[in-house]
Design a protein around this motif. Structure first.
Motif, PDB file in Angstrom:
ATOM      1  N   UNK A  76       0.833  -1.201   0.000  1.00 36.09           N
ATOM      2  CA  UNK A  76       0.000   0.000   0.000  1.00 36.09           C
ATOM      3  C   UNK A  76       0.868   1.251   0.000  1.00 36.09           C
ATOM      4  N   UNK A  77       1.842   1.294   0.899  1.00 34.04           N
ATOM      5  CA  UNK A  77       2.704   2.473   0.959  1.00 34.04           C
ATOM      6  C   UNK A  77       3.445   2.680  -0.360  1.00 34.04           C
ATOM      7  N   UNK A  78       3.902   1.599  -0.944  1.00 37.29           N
ATOM      8  CA  UNK A  78       4.609   1.720  -2.211  1.00 37.29           C
ATOM      9  C   UNK A  78       3.676   2.241  -3.305  1.00 37.29           C
ATOM     10  N   UNK A  79       2.453   1.744  -3.346  1.00 33.55           N
ATOM     11  CA  UNK A  79       1.521   2.211  -4.372  1.00 33.55           C
ATOM     12  C   UNK A  79       1.192   3.688  -4.200  1.00 33.55           C
ATOM     13  N   UNK A  80       1.073   4.149  -2.959  1.00 35.53           N
ATOM     14  CA  UNK A  80       0.831   5.571  -2.717  1.00 35.53           C
ATOM     15  C   UNK A  80       2.019   6.406  -3.196  1.00 35.53           C
ATOM     16  N   UNK A  81       3.230   5.937  -2.871  1.00 34.84           N
ATOM     17  CA  UNK A  81       4.434   6.675  -3.259  1.00 34.84           C
ATOM     18  C   UNK A  81       4.576   6.734  -4.781  1.00 34.84           C
ATOM     19  N   UNK A  82       4.383   5.599  -5.429  1.00 35.54           N
ATOM     20  CA  UNK A  82       4.509   5.564  -6.890  1.00 35.54           C
ATOM     21  C   UNK A  82       3.482   6.478  -7.539  1.00 35.54           C
ATOM     22  N   UNK A  83       2.246   6.409  -7.079  1.00 39.09           N
ATOM     23  CA  UNK A  83       1.187   7.243  -7.656  1.00 39.09           C
ATOM     24  C   UNK A  83       1.474   8.727  -7.481  1.00 39.09           C
ATOM     25  N   UNK A  84       2.178   9.067  -6.396  1.00 36.95           N
ATOM     26  CA  UNK A  84       2.486  10.472  -6.129  1.00 36.95           C
ATOM     27  C   UNK A  84       3.841  10.893  -6.692  1.00 36.95           C
ATOM     28  N   UNK A  85       4.575   9.952  -7.302  1.00 36.43           N
ATOM     29  CA  UNK A  85       5.890  10.282  -7.842  1.00 36.43           C
ATOM     30  C   UNK A  85       6.951  10.490  -6.776  1.00 36.43           C
ATOM     31  N   UNK A 106       9.546   2.511  12.787  1.00 37.88           N
ATOM     32  CA  UNK A 106       9.415   2.715  11.348  1.00 37.88           C
ATOM     33  C   UNK A 106       8.430   3.845  11.041  1.00 37.88           C
ATOM     34  N   UNK A 107       7.350   3.902  11.774  1.00 34.70           N
ATOM     35  CA  UNK A 107       6.390   4.992  11.556  1.00 34.70           C
ATOM     36  C   UNK A 107       7.064   6.334  11.810  1.00 34.70           C
ATOM     37  N   UNK A 108       7.801   6.438  12.925  1.00 31.43           N
ATOM     38  CA  UNK A 108       8.461   7.700  13.275  1.00 31.43           C
ATOM     39  C   UNK A 108       9.599   8.016  12.306  1.00 31.43           C
ATOM     40  N   UNK A 109      10.425   7.026  12.016  1.00 34.08           N
ATOM     41  CA  UNK A 109      11.635   7.271  11.228  1.00 34.08           C
ATOM     42  C   UNK A 109      11.415   7.302   9.716  1.00 34.08           C
ATOM     43  N   UNK A 110      10.375   6.658   9.226  1.00 37.59           N
ATOM     44  CA  UNK A 110      10.203   6.575   7.764  1.00 37.59           C
ATOM     45  C   UNK A 110       8.812   6.993   7.295  1.00 37.59           C
ATOM     46  N   UNK A 111       7.766   6.484   7.939  1.00 31.48           N
ATOM     47  CA  UNK A 111       6.418   6.743   7.434  1.00 31.48           C
ATOM     48  C   UNK A 111       5.990   8.199   7.598  1.00 31.48           C
ATOM     49  N   UNK A 112       6.425   8.843   8.667  1.00 28.49           N
ATOM     50  CA  UNK A 112       6.065  10.249   8.813  1.00 28.49           C
ATOM     51  C   UNK A 112       6.679  11.086   7.695  1.00 28.49           C
ATOM     52  N   UNK A 123      12.854   3.411   1.356  1.00 29.29           N
ATOM     53  CA  UNK A 123      11.735   2.922   2.153  1.00 29.29           C
ATOM     54  C   UNK A 123      11.455   1.453   1.799  1.00 29.29           C
ATOM     55  N   UNK A 124      11.478   1.148   0.515  1.00 28.51           N
ATOM     56  CA  UNK A 124      11.252  -0.223   0.049  1.00 28.51           C
ATOM     57  C   UNK A 124      12.282  -1.168   0.658  1.00 28.51           C
ATOM     58  N   UNK A 125      13.537  -0.723   0.705  1.00 30.72           N
ATOM     59  CA  UNK A 125      14.601  -1.555   1.274  1.00 30.72           C
ATOM     60  C   UNK A 125      14.376  -1.798   2.768  1.00 30.72           C
TER      61      UNK A 125
END
Length: 152
Positions: A62-71, A116-122, A77-79
């Motif tokens: 899901x996160x990857x699809x959001x990122x890709x759609x938004x460019x 992960x939420x604090x360090x990457x998802x935010x 993050x994937x790694x």
């Protein structure tokens, strides 16, 4: 579910992207259910553990699809997701084989997820919300694949 009205997701971990926050809530709920089941049995209920693992895989998709759609660049993050899923898979296998403690696994997942939420998802959420091509109102119209149906 109304924004900010979560049972399991701490308010400090809400990122402001409804799709991500709702998914984080679902993951925390799965983790809490798994913890409860383990406390009652002192073992690892494999169906629930596998369900949590599959939910984590779907969340990463899901996160990857959001990122890709938004460019938004998602390589780092994937790694992080790849390494996390590999570590959890190994730990699940070790617990199942009786070579690791179930509660170490649960502590690891809990800690990793919050960090992960604090360090990457935010940061990802900030990029999504600031991206010129990203509109939360349009996100549902982009036809994101159902992360539960994505190949693993």
């Amino acid at each position: 579910m109304a924004e900010g009205n979560f049972e399991y997701l701490p308010a400090a971990l809400a990122v402001g992207v409804p799709e991500m926050d709702t998914d984080h809530e679902r993951l925390f709920g799965c983790l809490e259910a798994l913890k409860s089941a383990c406390l009652g049995s002192e073992g690892l209920p494999l169906p629930q553990a596998e369900s949590l693992y599959q939910t984590l895989q779907a969340h990463c998709a899901l996160e990857e699809s959001l990122a890709i759609a938004a460019g938004v660049d998602f390589a780092d993050h994937r790694e992080k997701h790849r390494k996390m899923l590999l570590s959890i898979r190994r730990m699940l296998d070790e617990v199942e084989a009786g070579r690791a403690d179930v509660f170490s696994l649960l502590r690891y997942i809990d800690y990793w997820f919050e960090r992960h939420i604090v360090d990457a998802d935010q940061g990802l959420a900030s990029s999504l919300l600031q991206g010129a091509d990203f509109s939360l109102q349009r996100a549902g119209q982009w036809g994101f694949p159902d992360p539960l149906q994505m190949p693993t």
